[in-house]
Design an enzyme around this catalytic site. Structure first.
Site, PDB file in Angstrom:
ATOM      1  N   LEU A 183      37.324  35.425  70.998  1.00  0.00           N
ATOM      2  CA  LEU A 183      36.077  36.086  71.382  1.00  0.00           C
ATOM      3  C   LEU A 183      35.915  37.472  70.753  1.00  0.00           C
ATOM      4  CD1 LEU A 183      36.267  35.345  75.233  1.00  0.00           C
ATOM      5  CD2 LEU A 183      35.451  33.837  73.426  1.00  0.00           C
ATOM      6  N   TYR A 218      40.258  25.466  57.772  1.00  0.00           N
ATOM      7  CA  TYR A 218      41.542  25.192  58.424  1.00  0.00           C
ATOM      8  C   TYR A 218      41.560  23.795  59.050  1.00  0.00           C
ATOM      9  CZ  TYR A 218      44.388  29.412  58.081  1.00  0.00           C
ATOM     10  OH  TYR A 218      45.198  30.415  57.626  1.00  0.00           O
ATOM     11  N   ASN A 277      43.859  35.388  61.360  1.00  0.00           N
ATOM     12  CA  ASN A 277      45.080  35.520  62.165  1.00  0.00           C
ATOM     13  C   ASN A 277      45.115  34.498  63.297  1.00  0.00           C
ATOM     14  OD1 ASN A 277      45.987  37.654  60.595  1.00  0.00           O
ATOM     15  ND2 ASN A 277      45.138  39.222  61.947  1.00  0.00           N
ATOM     16  N   ARG A 290      22.205  46.759  74.201  1.00  0.00           N
ATOM     17  CA  ARG A 290      21.418  45.533  74.135  1.00  0.00           C
ATOM     18  C   ARG A 290      20.229  45.596  75.103  1.00  0.00           C
ATOM     19  NH1 ARG A 290      26.226  41.040  73.493  1.00  0.00           N
ATOM     20  NH2 ARG A 290      27.462  42.617  74.563  1.00  0.00           N
ATOM     21  N   GLY A 314      45.752  31.058  61.980  1.00  0.00           N
ATOM     22  CA  GLY A 314      47.170  30.930  61.633  1.00  0.00           C
ATOM     23  C   GLY A 314      48.018  30.689  62.864  1.00  0.00           C
ATOM     24  N   HIS A 341      28.712  46.962  79.403  1.00  0.00           N
ATOM     25  CA  HIS A 341      28.872  48.404  79.296  1.00  0.00           C
ATOM     26  C   HIS A 341      27.513  49.082  79.437  1.00  0.00           C
ATOM     27  CE1 HIS A 341      30.025  52.332  77.750  1.00  0.00           C
ATOM     28  NE2 HIS A 341      31.282  51.968  77.884  1.00  0.00           N
ATOM     29  N   LYS A 364      36.058  42.994  59.205  1.00  0.00           N
ATOM     30  CA  LYS A 364      37.494  42.682  59.289  1.00  0.00           C
ATOM     31  C   LYS A 364      37.819  41.880  60.551  1.00  0.00           C
ATOM     32  CE  LYS A 364      39.638  46.377  56.581  1.00  0.00           C
ATOM     33  NZ  LYS A 364      40.539  47.567  56.634  1.00  0.00           N
ATOM     34  N   TYR A 391      27.763  41.793  60.863  1.00  0.00           N
ATOM     35  CA  TYR A 391      27.974  40.876  61.997  1.00  0.00           C
ATOM     36  C   TYR A 391      27.536  39.453  61.648  1.00  0.00           C
ATOM     37  CZ  TYR A 391      27.790  39.075  66.787  1.00  0.00           C
ATOM     38  OH  TYR A 391      27.984  38.331  67.921  1.00  0.00           O
ATOM     39  N   THR A 436      23.162  36.819  76.030  1.00  0.00           N
ATOM     40  CA  THR A 436      23.821  36.640  77.321  1.00  0.00           C
ATOM     41  C   THR A 436      23.855  37.971  78.063  1.00  0.00           C
ATOM     42  OG1 THR A 436      25.226  34.941  76.302  1.00  0.00           O
ATOM     43  CG2 THR A 436      25.926  35.799  78.437  1.00  0.00           C
TER      44      THR A 436
END
Length: 355
Positions: free
Chosen positions: A112, A198, A138, A225, A141, A220, A130, A184, A214
């Site tokens: 998530l 994969y 990651n 949003r 993997g 926060h 990133k 994004y 959502t």
């Protein structure tokens, strides 16, 4: 040669002069700082220093404990309040016994991670990219190593500013690859590509949830949003700000519906992308009026400059989820908003009390 030597000598003298002046200034600042704090503060420091040496030299832990308690005591009540608040909001996570973890370390991974509101993901676009690329790599993997199934939290933003309405999973999207939202949008698109690479090459089981707007408690306050912005502005009596004309549309689902949909998808046999969202469509202007009516107050609705690449229409086609997952949203918009407003009302009160 003589000129060079003279210049070097002059440089050394200047360096010595600057160094000596710097040391003198530092000593003066330390002295004034110590005097400015008053005798009580100095005595407290000396007591702590003495207590430390007492403990170090004689092992007298009681003296050190008394000094620590003296310092912490005025803050104890506030610490207890924060602990209660944290436990109320974020209950302790139950951990599996070590034997169970070794026997079966993980069988499902919900990936998530990624800032999802425009202000957050635009703040540091490189880290956003990133997170979606290296972070997903990651996790895939890990899924390959432990033979776990991975669910990627993708997004309706992979459709960009859609030219088809409503959007179904077969639509390839209409995305600006170099716009402010691209970090994004394209990040999630490449994350989906990684998942299926994969799946094909390493036989990793993947599930892809394309999540539409959502909302719910625990968002926060400065999330940026639509829902959180409108509610906070209304509660504070501030103008409700709408980017553009307010004719752009969105479809809002309550968080518990999304969680149910993700669990259903994870435990299904559907490996292709699935839309998870509410097909009830509202204009942003209508939505602002709904929130204003629920909260009341004197907040006025104001329009500001439209955001770049802001999608004009957004509504999911959830026929696939209905058919294969037996899932659709069940929480009415009104009920979800009331719960969310109650949550933010308490958050605003807490913030005001701290001030």
């Amino acid at each position: 040669m003589n000129v060079t030597s003279s210049a070097m000598a002059l440089t050394v003298k200047r360096f010595r002069y600057v160094f000596i002046v710097s040391v003198i200034l530092a000593l003066i600042l330390i002295l004034f700082g110590r005097l400015g704090r008053g005798e009580d503060t100095v005595e407290q420091e000396e007591r702590c220093y003495s207590a430390y040496h007492c403990r170090a030299d004689t092992g007298n832990l009681n003296r050190m404990d008394s000094v620590i308690n003296e310092v912490v005591k005025p803050l104890q009540k506030r610490i207890e309040e924060l602990e209660k608040l944290s436990m109320k909001k974020f209950p302790e996570v139950r951990k599996l016994p070590e034997i169970e973890r070794k026997k079966n370390p993980v069988d499902q991974i919900y990936h998530l991670a990624c800032p999802a509101s425009p202000p957050n993901y635009m703040y540091n676009p490189i880290k956003t990219i990133k997170t979606s690329s290296i972070g997903t790599l990651n996790m895939l993997g890990l899924a390959r190593r432990v033979k776990a199934r991975l669910l990627l939290a993708s997004t309706s933003e992979v459709y960009g500013d859609p030219q088809e309405h409503p959007q179904n999973e077969e639509y390839w999207g209409h995305v600006n690859p170099i716009g402010p939202r691209a970090c994004y949008d394209e990040g999630k698109r490449v994350a989906e590509t990684m998942c299926y690479a994969y799946a094909k090459q390493e036989n990793v089981e993947v599930r892809v949830a394309r999540i539409f707007n959502t909302f719910g408690p625990r968002m926060h306050m400065n999330d940026g949003r639509v829902v959180s912005n409108f509610i906070i502005q209304s509660l504070k009596g501030e103008p409700i700000t709408i980017f553009g004309s307010g004719k752009q549309t969105r479809s809002f689902q309550y968080v518990s519906d999304l969680v149910a949909g993700m669990i259903a998808l994870m435990n299904s046999n559907i490996s292709s992308p699935v839309n998870l969202g509410n097909s009830e469509e509202h204009t942003i202007m209508d939505f602002a009026n709904i929130i204003k009516e629920k909260i009341g107050g004197d907040s006025k609705i104001t329009n500001i400059e439209a955001a770049e690449d802001d999608p004009k229409r957004r509504k999911p086609d959830i026929a696939k989820a209905k058919k294969h997952l037996k899932w659709e949203p069940i929480v009415p918009l009104s009920d979800g908003l009331e719960k969310t407003i109650d949550y933010f009302r308490e958050e605003v009160k807490l913030l005001q009390n701290r001030r």
